[in-house]
Design a protein around this motif. Structure first.
Motif, PDB file in Angstrom:
ATOM      1  N   ILE A  19     -13.027  -8.561  -5.021  1.00 25.03           N
ATOM      2  CA  ILE A  19     -12.526  -8.969  -6.314  1.00 25.03           C
ATOM      3  C   ILE A  19     -11.288  -8.630  -6.482  1.00 25.03           C
ATOM      4  O   ILE A  19     -10.341  -9.354  -7.035  1.00 25.03           O
ATOM      5  CB  ILE A  19     -13.362  -8.152  -7.257  1.00 25.03           C
ATOM      6  CG1 ILE A  19     -14.914  -8.417  -7.066  1.00 25.03           C
ATOM      7  CG2 ILE A  19     -12.995  -8.313  -8.758  1.00 25.03           C
ATOM      8  CD1 ILE A  19     -15.578  -7.684  -8.012  1.00 25.03           C
ATOM      9  N   TYR A  20     -10.750  -7.589  -5.969  1.00 22.77           N
ATOM     10  CA  TYR A  20      -9.344  -7.257  -6.207  1.00 22.77           C
ATOM     11  C   TYR A  20      -8.332  -8.383  -5.600  1.00 22.77           C
ATOM     12  O   TYR A  20      -7.453  -8.638  -6.230  1.00 22.77           O
ATOM     13  CB  TYR A  20      -9.038  -5.786  -5.589  1.00 22.77           C
ATOM     14  CG  TYR A  20      -7.774  -5.323  -5.808  1.00 22.77           C
ATOM     15  CD1 TYR A  20      -7.336  -4.861  -7.003  1.00 22.77           C
ATOM     16  CD2 TYR A  20      -6.594  -5.372  -5.085  1.00 22.77           C
ATOM     17  CE1 TYR A  20      -6.088  -4.339  -7.381  1.00 22.77           C
ATOM     18  CE2 TYR A  20      -5.239  -4.691  -5.245  1.00 22.77           C
ATOM     19  CZ  TYR A  20      -5.128  -4.225  -6.235  1.00 22.77           C
ATOM     20  OH  TYR A  20      -3.553  -3.924  -6.647  1.00 22.77           O
ATOM     21  N   ALA A  21      -8.957  -8.802  -4.461  1.00 22.11           N
ATOM     22  CA  ALA A  21      -7.974  -9.920  -3.970  1.00 22.11           C
ATOM     23  C   ALA A  21      -7.887 -11.133  -4.720  1.00 22.11           C
ATOM     24  O   ALA A  21      -6.921 -11.744  -4.789  1.00 22.11           O
ATOM     25  CB  ALA A  21      -8.466 -10.229  -2.619  1.00 22.11           C
ATOM     26  N   LEU A  22      -9.000 -11.344  -5.327  1.00 21.69           N
ATOM     27  CA  LEU A  22      -9.069 -12.470  -6.469  1.00 21.69           C
ATOM     28  C   LEU A  22      -8.315 -12.281  -7.529  1.00 21.69           C
ATOM     29  O   LEU A  22      -7.382 -13.129  -8.123  1.00 21.69           O
ATOM     30  CB  LEU A  22     -10.651 -12.781  -6.915  1.00 21.69           C
ATOM     31  CG  LEU A  22     -11.554 -13.441  -5.751  1.00 21.69           C
ATOM     32  CD1 LEU A  22     -12.855 -13.506  -6.285  1.00 21.69           C
ATOM     33  CD2 LEU A  22     -10.906 -14.900  -5.368  1.00 21.69           C
ATOM     34  N   MET A  23      -8.208 -11.070  -8.154  1.00 20.09           N
ATOM     35  CA  MET A  23      -7.222 -10.635  -9.144  1.00 20.09           C
ATOM     36  C   MET A  23      -6.021 -10.942  -8.917  1.00 20.09           C
ATOM     37  O   MET A  23      -5.253 -11.217  -9.752  1.00 20.09           O
ATOM     38  CB  MET A  23      -7.827  -9.218  -9.550  1.00 20.09           C
ATOM     39  CG  MET A  23      -9.026  -9.064 -10.128  1.00 20.09           C
ATOM     40  SD  MET A  23      -9.469  -7.255 -10.151  1.00 20.09           S
ATOM     41  CE  MET A  23      -8.926  -6.981 -11.804  1.00 20.09           C
ATOM     42  N   GLN A  24      -5.560 -10.650  -7.580  1.00 16.61           N
ATOM     43  CA  GLN A  24      -4.029 -10.822  -7.330  1.00 16.61           C
ATOM     44  C   GLN A  24      -3.595 -12.245  -7.658  1.00 16.61           C
ATOM     45  O   GLN A  24      -2.484 -12.466  -7.821  1.00 16.61           O
ATOM     46  CB  GLN A  24      -3.942 -10.706  -5.732  1.00 16.61           C
ATOM     47  CG  GLN A  24      -4.258  -9.300  -5.517  1.00 16.61           C
ATOM     48  CD  GLN A  24      -3.270  -8.220  -6.168  1.00 16.61           C
ATOM     49  OE1 GLN A  24      -2.072  -8.427  -6.084  1.00 16.61           O
ATOM     50  NE2 GLN A  24      -3.979  -7.035  -6.431  1.00 16.61           N
ATOM     51  N   GLN A  25      -4.295 -13.445  -7.887  1.00 12.78           N
ATOM     52  CA  GLN A  25      -3.968 -14.749  -8.144  1.00 12.78           C
ATOM     53  C   GLN A  25      -3.284 -14.740  -9.728  1.00 12.78           C
ATOM     54  O   GLN A  25      -2.385 -15.463  -9.652  1.00 12.78           O
ATOM     55  CB  GLN A  25      -5.032 -15.670  -8.095  1.00 12.78           C
ATOM     56  CG  GLN A  25      -5.729 -15.856  -6.720  1.00 12.78           C
ATOM     57  CD  GLN A  25      -4.780 -16.005  -5.888  1.00 12.78           C
ATOM     58  OE1 GLN A  25      -4.135 -17.269  -5.976  1.00 12.78           O
ATOM     59  NE2 GLN A  25      -4.813 -15.334  -4.677  1.00 12.78           N
ATOM     60  N   ALA A  26      -3.505 -13.492 -10.565  1.00 15.19           N
ATOM     61  CA  ALA A  26      -2.829 -13.733 -11.845  1.00 15.19           C
ATOM     62  C   ALA A  26      -1.342 -13.219 -11.577  1.00 15.19           C
ATOM     63  O   ALA A  26      -0.522 -13.546 -12.149  1.00 15.19           O
ATOM     64  CB  ALA A  26      -3.537 -12.555 -12.869  1.00 15.19           C
TER      65      ALA A  26
END
Length: 159
Positions: free
Chosen positions: A1-8
């Motif tokens: 999830i944290y890696a996906l959040m990095q897209q922001a």
């Protein structure tokens, strides 16, 4: 999830994290209004409605959270706990952490995030692992975490 959040951070704008088996049933205008970029130190999230595949009757989900609007500032305020989307406790981590550090939480409970009911895709062992991560990180046992989420999301009276 944290890696996906990095897209922001990568795109310098909010991104939506949503469970893959959620159907959005509202107009584009309603969606954009509800999910507009929030003010600083605010988490916007949404609770799904579980729909019976036969009767098509939908009921608000009592426990889980299935959609999060992640801003670049949120990414800077969270730590990676190693949780994965779809596994138990991933959805509790974000609001537990952000409420603990003073974020305002806005929870959408409109009946426009629809999930077709199906058997669970995780085991009791998966559940216990997720709760251990929360306990280690926030000092909450499973029941305490669930009750806190009920309060944060305004679902304390949901049955």
């Amino acid at each position: 999830i944290y890696a996906l959040m990095q897209q922001a951070v990568r795109f310098s704008e909010p991104v939506m994290l949503m469970n893959s088996d959620i159907e959005v049933r509202c107009s584009k205008e309603e969606f954009e209004s509800r999910w507009a970029a929030p003010k600083s130190r605010t988490l916007v999230m949404g609770v799904r409605w579980d729909e019976d595949p036969v009767t098509k009757v939908a009921k608000i989900q009592k426990w889980g959270i299935d959609a999060f609007l992640i801003t670049p500032s949120i990414v800077g305020d969270v730590i990676d706990l190693g949780l994965s989307m779809g596994c138990p406790a991933w959805d509790y981590w974000i609001p537990l952490h952000l409420s603990k550090i003073g974020y305002q939480i806005i929870t959408h409970k409109h009946n426009d995030l629809i999930h077709e009911s199906h058997p669970l895709n995780w085991s009791r062992d998966d559940y216990d692992i997720g709760l251990k991560v929360l306990s280690r990180s926030y000092g909450l046992n499973g029941k305490q975490a669930a009750m806190k989420i009920q309060k944060i999301t305004g679902r304390s009276g949901v049955r």
